[in-house]
Design a protein around this motif. Structure first.
Motif, PDB file in Angstrom:
ATOM      1  N   LYS A 115     -11.615   9.282 -23.804  1.00  0.00           N
ATOM      2  CA  LYS A 115     -11.189  10.529 -23.592  1.00  0.00           C
ATOM      3  C   LYS A 115      -9.573  10.829 -23.402  1.00  0.00           C
ATOM      4  O   LYS A 115      -8.870  11.673 -23.901  1.00  0.00           O
ATOM      5  CB  LYS A 115     -12.065  11.303 -22.289  1.00  0.00           C
ATOM      6  CG  LYS A 115     -13.536  11.615 -22.363  1.00  0.00           C
ATOM      7  CD  LYS A 115     -13.732  11.982 -21.309  1.00  0.00           C
ATOM      8  CE  LYS A 115     -15.232  12.051 -21.187  1.00  0.00           C
ATOM      9  NZ  LYS A 115     -15.952  12.578 -19.567  1.00  0.00           N
ATOM     10  N   ARG A 116      -8.947   9.697 -22.757  1.00  0.00           N
ATOM     11  CA  ARG A 116      -7.532   9.624 -22.584  1.00  0.00           C
ATOM     12  C   ARG A 116      -6.693   8.909 -23.540  1.00  0.00           C
ATOM     13  O   ARG A 116      -5.421   9.295 -23.706  1.00  0.00           O
ATOM     14  CB  ARG A 116      -7.248   9.148 -21.278  1.00  0.00           C
ATOM     15  CG  ARG A 116      -8.024   9.697 -19.879  1.00  0.00           C
ATOM     16  CD  ARG A 116      -7.724   9.154 -18.841  1.00  0.00           C
ATOM     17  NE  ARG A 116      -6.304   9.029 -18.578  1.00  0.00           N
ATOM     18  CZ  ARG A 116      -6.003   8.293 -17.710  1.00  0.00           C
ATOM     19  NH1 ARG A 116      -6.476   7.341 -17.305  1.00  0.00           N
ATOM     20  NH2 ARG A 116      -4.542   8.182 -17.578  1.00  0.00           N
ATOM     21  N   SER A 117      -7.261   8.091 -24.707  1.00  0.00           N
ATOM     22  CA  SER A 117      -6.672   7.633 -25.580  1.00  0.00           C
ATOM     23  C   SER A 117      -5.413   6.561 -24.839  1.00  0.00           C
ATOM     24  O   SER A 117      -4.446   6.472 -25.664  1.00  0.00           O
ATOM     25  CB  SER A 117      -5.673   8.472 -26.511  1.00  0.00           C
ATOM     26  OG  SER A 117      -6.910   9.161 -27.157  1.00  0.00           O
ATOM     27  N   THR A 118      -5.989   5.884 -23.925  1.00  0.00           N
ATOM     28  CA  THR A 118      -5.066   4.889 -23.156  1.00  0.00           C
ATOM     29  C   THR A 118      -5.690   3.606 -23.472  1.00  0.00           C
ATOM     30  O   THR A 118      -6.840   3.447 -23.915  1.00  0.00           O
ATOM     31  CB  THR A 118      -5.080   5.151 -21.774  1.00  0.00           C
ATOM     32  OG1 THR A 118      -6.544   5.328 -21.358  1.00  0.00           O
ATOM     33  CG2 THR A 118      -4.384   6.361 -21.297  1.00  0.00           C
ATOM     34  N   ILE A 119      -5.038   2.430 -23.309  1.00  0.00           N
ATOM     35  CA  ILE A 119      -5.195   1.020 -23.264  1.00  0.00           C
ATOM     36  C   ILE A 119      -4.892   0.355 -22.191  1.00  0.00           C
ATOM     37  O   ILE A 119      -3.724   0.634 -21.644  1.00  0.00           O
ATOM     38  CB  ILE A 119      -4.830   0.499 -24.678  1.00  0.00           C
ATOM     39  CG1 ILE A 119      -5.344  -0.852 -24.818  1.00  0.00           C
ATOM     40  CG2 ILE A 119      -3.350   0.596 -24.769  1.00  0.00           C
ATOM     41  CD1 ILE A 119      -6.844  -1.192 -25.190  1.00  0.00           C
ATOM     42  N   GLY A 120      -5.500  -0.596 -21.692  1.00  0.00           N
ATOM     43  CA  GLY A 120      -5.029  -1.536 -20.583  1.00  0.00           C
ATOM     44  C   GLY A 120      -4.330  -2.533 -21.163  1.00  0.00           C
ATOM     45  O   GLY A 120      -4.953  -3.350 -22.146  1.00  0.00           O
ATOM     46  N   LEU A 121      -3.273  -3.037 -20.679  1.00  0.00           N
ATOM     47  CA  LEU A 121      -2.354  -4.125 -21.329  1.00  0.00           C
ATOM     48  C   LEU A 121      -1.763  -4.922 -20.186  1.00  0.00           C
ATOM     49  O   LEU A 121      -1.601  -4.499 -18.981  1.00  0.00           O
ATOM     50  CB  LEU A 121      -1.105  -3.759 -22.096  1.00  0.00           C
ATOM     51  CG  LEU A 121      -1.425  -2.704 -23.170  1.00  0.00           C
ATOM     52  CD1 LEU A 121      -1.229  -1.168 -22.627  1.00  0.00           C
ATOM     53  CD2 LEU A 121      -0.745  -3.059 -24.463  1.00  0.00           C
ATOM     54  N   ARG A 122      -1.603  -6.420 -20.395  1.00  0.00           N
ATOM     55  CA  ARG A 122      -1.191  -7.148 -19.611  1.00  0.00           C
ATOM     56  C   ARG A 122      -0.459  -8.102 -20.140  1.00  0.00           C
ATOM     57  O   ARG A 122      -0.464  -8.621 -21.425  1.00  0.00           O
ATOM     58  CB  ARG A 122      -2.029  -7.791 -18.639  1.00  0.00           C
ATOM     59  CG  ARG A 122      -3.114  -8.686 -19.296  1.00  0.00           C
ATOM     60  CD  ARG A 122      -4.093  -9.161 -18.064  1.00  0.00           C
ATOM     61  NE  ARG A 122      -3.373 -10.137 -17.048  1.00  0.00           N
ATOM     62  CZ  ARG A 122      -3.837 -11.030 -16.441  1.00  0.00           C
ATOM     63  NH1 ARG A 122      -5.037 -11.327 -16.606  1.00  0.00           N
ATOM     64  NH2 ARG A 122      -3.334 -11.892 -15.702  1.00  0.00           N
ATOM     65  N   THR A 188       0.421   6.192 -16.858  1.00  0.00           N
ATOM     66  CA  THR A 188       0.637   7.447 -17.446  1.00  0.00           C
ATOM     67  C   THR A 188       0.770   8.519 -16.362  1.00  0.00           C
ATOM     68  O   THR A 188       1.030   9.620 -16.776  1.00  0.00           O
ATOM     69  CB  THR A 188      -0.706   7.934 -18.281  1.00  0.00           C
ATOM     70  OG1 THR A 188      -1.845   8.030 -17.296  1.00  0.00           O
ATOM     71  CG2 THR A 188      -1.101   6.675 -19.366  1.00  0.00           C
ATOM     72  N   GLN A 189       0.632   8.388 -15.396  1.00  0.00           N
ATOM     73  CA  GLN A 189       1.028   9.323 -14.177  1.00  0.00           C
ATOM     74  C   GLN A 189       2.245   9.097 -13.651  1.00  0.00           C
ATOM     75  O   GLN A 189       2.942   7.934 -13.725  1.00  0.00           O
ATOM     76  CB  GLN A 189      -0.036   8.918 -13.007  1.00  0.00           C
ATOM     77  CG  GLN A 189      -1.435   8.748 -13.367  1.00  0.00           C
ATOM     78  CD  GLN A 189      -1.827  10.366 -14.043  1.00  0.00           C
ATOM     79  OE1 GLN A 189      -1.563  11.254 -13.263  1.00  0.00           O
ATOM     80  NE2 GLN A 189      -2.625  10.225 -15.010  1.00  0.00           N
ATOM     81  N   ASP A 190       2.944   9.911 -12.817  1.00  0.00           N
ATOM     82  CA  ASP A 190       4.246  10.101 -12.432  1.00  0.00           C
ATOM     83  C   ASP A 190       4.405  10.774 -11.287  1.00  0.00           C
ATOM     84  O   ASP A 190       3.996  11.861 -10.945  1.00  0.00           O
ATOM     85  CB  ASP A 190       5.268  10.725 -13.330  1.00  0.00           C
ATOM     86  CG  ASP A 190       6.705  10.566 -13.078  1.00  0.00           C
ATOM     87  OD1 ASP A 190       7.064   9.824 -12.377  1.00  0.00           O
ATOM     88  OD2 ASP A 190       7.501  11.426 -13.501  1.00  0.00           O
ATOM     89  N   PRO A 191       4.404   9.746 -10.215  1.00  0.00           N
ATOM     90  CA  PRO A 191       4.805   8.359 -10.348  1.00  0.00           C
ATOM     91  C   PRO A 191       3.397   7.633 -10.530  1.00  0.00           C
ATOM     92  O   PRO A 191       2.437   8.201 -10.417  1.00  0.00           O
ATOM     93  CB  PRO A 191       5.123   8.343  -8.746  1.00  0.00           C
ATOM     94  CG  PRO A 191       4.284   9.138  -7.946  1.00  0.00           C
ATOM     95  CD  PRO A 191       4.533  10.405  -8.722  1.00  0.00           C
TER      96      PRO A 191
END
Length: 204
Positions: A115-122, A188-191
């Motif tokens: 739904k958000r088109s995000t990915i977790g990276l490290r 993706t959130q601020d802050p």
């Protein structure tokens, strides 16, 4: 039967790293140490390997993978990063953090949040996984090696071999820094928001 590589945590043997990398390049699944417990890792190119990891973990198709990168430049290839996000990433990498960011076009849709088109990276600070990334010249897909019946991730190489010797292609036995999950930050959130408190401190 899984191959078993005992690799020095500070001076990884190049020959063994290359053998593990070759297995991954051929579509294999490897149990690999990180700076937050062990992870199951594979290549982005092999859907079958990703299915095997999900089956081992007992999770469905919506459970996210994390993309393990070598450095900030590689994160910038697979995620959209603005200036404020970059400053925080620079301050916290390498380390036991997972960052949620908007995925770039380099990330297949099936690996993004639906739904958000995000990915977790490290970017882990573990020398062995960094050596493996260098040998592969590409990121790794990963999930924490925590089996459905366990309360904590697995953290001992020989125990992983005994438990999963017929379900993974290789186990890399090496020292780890922490037993536990990464700290997840939603950039993706601020802050930025703390999604999960893990072994790394919440930056305030």
């Amino acid at each position: 039967m899984a191959q078993y590589f005992i690799i020095h945590a500070e001076n990884p043997q190049a020959r063994l790293i290359q053998q593990a990398a070759q297995l991954i390049q051929q579509g294999g699944v490897v149990a690999c140490p990180t700076d937050s417990s062990y992870a199951l890792v594979c290549s982005m190119q092999y859907k079958d390997a990703q299915t095997r990891i999900r089956r081992l973990r007992g999770v469905d198709d919506e459970h996210p993978f994390t993309l393990i990168c070598r450095d900030l430049a590689e994160i910038g290839t697979y995620a959209k990063v603005n200036n404020s996000q970059f400053r925080l990433l620079k301050a916290l990498t390498p380390g036991a953090y997972t960052f949620l960011l908007e995925a770039s076009r380099e990330v297949p849709r099936r690996l993004q949040h639906p739904k958000r088109s995000t990915i977790g990276l490290r970017v882990p600070g573990h020398i062995v996984v960094q050596a493996l990334l260098e040998a592969l010249d590409m990121p790794l897909l990963s999930m924490t090696l925590q089996l459905p019946q366990d309360e904590l991730p697995m953290s001992v190489g020989w125990e992983i071999r005994e438990t999963l010797e017929h379900q993974v292609d290789a186990v890399i036995d090496s020292d780890i820094v922490h037993v536990g999950a990464t700290t997840i930050l939603d950039l993706t959130q601020d802050p930025p928001e703390l999604v999960r408190a893990g072994v790394a401190p919440w930056p305030k």
